[in-house]
Scaffold this active site. Structure first.
Site, PDB file in Angstrom:
ATOM      1  N   HIS A 265      28.192  30.558 -68.784  1.00 56.34           N
ATOM      2  CA  HIS A 265      28.015  31.608 -67.772  1.00 56.34           C
ATOM      3  C   HIS A 265      26.548  32.056 -67.661  1.00 56.34           C
ATOM      4  O   HIS A 265      26.255  32.995 -66.916  1.00 56.34           O
ATOM      5  CB  HIS A 265      28.909  32.828 -68.039  1.00 56.34           C
ATOM      6  CG  HIS A 265      30.373  32.541 -67.908  1.00 56.34           C
ATOM      7  ND1 HIS A 265      31.294  33.519 -67.616  1.00 56.34           N
ATOM      8  CD2 HIS A 265      31.089  31.399 -68.025  1.00 56.34           C
ATOM      9  CE1 HIS A 265      32.510  32.991 -67.569  1.00 56.34           C
ATOM     10  NE2 HIS A 265      32.395  31.697 -67.819  1.00 56.34           N
TER      11      HIS A 265
ATOM     12  N   ASP B 146      36.789  24.850 -61.574  1.00 55.78           N
ATOM     13  CA  ASP B 146      35.944  25.893 -60.998  1.00 55.78           C
ATOM     14  C   ASP B 146      34.930  26.392 -62.017  1.00 55.78           C
ATOM     15  O   ASP B 146      35.123  26.279 -63.233  1.00 55.78           O
ATOM     16  CB  ASP B 146      36.781  27.052 -60.461  1.00 55.78           C
ATOM     17  CG  ASP B 146      37.614  27.738 -61.536  1.00 55.78           C
ATOM     18  OD1 ASP B 146      38.214  27.021 -62.358  1.00 55.78           O
ATOM     19  OD2 ASP B 146      37.672  28.988 -61.560  1.00 55.78           O
TER      20      ASP B 146
ATOM     21  N   GLU C 150      40.438  29.443 -62.705  1.00 51.48           N
ATOM     22  CA  GLU C 150      40.454  30.009 -64.052  1.00 51.48           C
ATOM     23  C   GLU C 150      39.409  31.094 -64.203  1.00 51.48           C
ATOM     24  O   GLU C 150      39.623  32.091 -64.890  1.00 51.48           O
ATOM     25  CB  GLU C 150      40.210  28.913 -65.091  1.00 51.48           C
ATOM     26  CG  GLU C 150      40.564  29.313 -66.520  1.00 51.48           C
ATOM     27  CD  GLU C 150      39.443  30.023 -67.269  1.00 51.48           C
ATOM     28  OE1 GLU C 150      39.715  30.615 -68.326  1.00 51.48           O
ATOM     29  OE2 GLU C 150      38.281  29.981 -66.799  1.00 51.48           O
TER      30      GLU C 150
END
Length: 377
Positions: free
Chosen positions: A348, A68, A133
């Protein structure tokens, strides 16, 4: 294009935002089946997980990771569509390139190459992969670990493919992580008019000294492996939105990242002592995220350090800094856990990317670790 980069591109092209897997695990499973792995599907709730293993005796080295990824943010701000990965000037762009589909690709190709060279290798090689996660981490690795522990499955060593590197591949490996827990504090006052403070109790004024004391407290000194415990207030909410109303309550959220010198109970006692000293009326809810863990230098760490030195000609620094990972769940099994993966500078972020050649090198490092542990006996 190398097999590692081809697989990385294929994985990144699948939009697997938590808890979605989008076919990533099926792609990995197909490759692992082809080299003799037995596959155990372990879904929980909406989360896909699998545990795969090759070999039946000897020490078990597990490659752990997640399929993920976090949301992309505004896709228009990406120079390359986040789920249409490309290599531009030697840099691979796409959501998950560094965190952590690049690592997954490197793990699979490393094991493929090792098994081709050593089809009758000693020991056991396993994979523990989840699609939960980056999210609540409720139905992912922690559930798989619980199931493995119930049947006394032994995992001796684990490499988590989190992006541990900072400036160059392999410069830092994480041989431990701090513990983490959070508090959700509600302090009660009495709502009233700001012009009549004697008829009200301002929870902001009441809570501020206690929060300030916690923020300035010296919790511990850390030790040779962990920095001192840290306390941070993450959110404060109070008030009605009006400027002439004293609020009736305040909500504050805070987090501890703690060393192995303290535990959850000891910190909880000290927080309550401070709150009670300030005579607050309050409720507090605790969220326990995991204990600290540490893998001391030894067989696994030595094998990893040698592999990094031999492949990229640097000696990695051992570190326990940074946030938590699924390694904390695996460590509950008594497993030696080390995190080793790509450079984390863009994780991210919009335009997440990784040097393409570094993924080929990462695959070589993983393969050499296998050589060090299973082919040099």
């Amino acid at each position: 294009m190398s097999p590692t980069l081809k697989l990385a591109l294929d994985l990144i092209s699948r939009p697997s935002v938590t808890p979605e897997d989008a076919g990533c695990q099926d792609l990995m499973i197909e490759r692992l089946k082809n080299i003799g792995f037995e596959i155990e599907y372990m879904p929980f709730g909406e989360v896909k997980n699998f545990y795969a293993k090759r070999g039946n005796s000897g020490p078990n080295l597990c490659f752990a990771g997640h399929t993920d990824v976090v949301p992309t943010g505004p896709e228009a701000e990406w120079k390359i569509p986040p789920f249409a990965p490309e290599i531009v000037d030697g840099v691979l762009y796409g959501r998950g390139a560094a965190d952590m589909k690049g690592s997954l690709a490197a793990m699979v190709t490393a094991v493929e190459n090792f098994v081709a060279k050593h089809p009758n290798h000693s020991g056991q090689i396993s994979f523990l992969i989840t699609s939960d996660e980056e999210g609540p981490f409720v139905d992912g690795t922690t559930r798989v670990v619980d199931a493995l522990m119930e049947r006394n499955e032994q995992v001796d060593w684990c490499i988590v493919g989190e992006p541990s590197s900072t400036k160059t591949l392999g410069d830092i490996i994480k041989n431990g992580r701090r513990g983490s827990f959070s508090g959700d504090l509600t302090v009660y006052g009495k709502q009233g008019h700001v012009a009549y403070p004697h008829l009200a109790e301002n929870p902001i004024h009441l809570a501020a000294p206690a929060l300030a004391e916690m923020a300035s407290s010296h919790w511990d000194d850390g030790n040779d492996f962990f920095p001192p415990t840290s306390f941070q207030v993450s959110n404060i909410h109070s008030g009605t939105g009006a400027t002439n109303v004293v609020p009736g309550k305040l909500n504050a959220q805070f987090n501890f990242r703690f060393s192995s010198e303290l535990d959850f109970d000891a910190l909880k006692v000290r927080v309550i002592e401070i709150l009670d000293k300030h005579n607050l009326r309050y409720d507090i809810e605790w969220t326990y995220n995991g204990l600290p863990f540490l893998t001391r230098p030894g067989e696994l760490v030595d094998a990893i350090v040698e592999a990094v030195q031999a492949t990229v000609n640097i000696t990695p620094e051992l570190s326990t800094s940074g946030g938590t990972s699924d390694g904390r769940f695996i460590a509950k099994m008594g497993t030696q856990v080390v995190e080793l993966g790509p450079i984390n500078a863009t994780i991210h972020q919009i335009n997440e990317c990784v040097d393409a050649e570094s993924l080929n090198q990462l695959s070589e490092i993983y393969a050499r670790i296998l050589e060090n542990l299973f082919a040099k006996k």
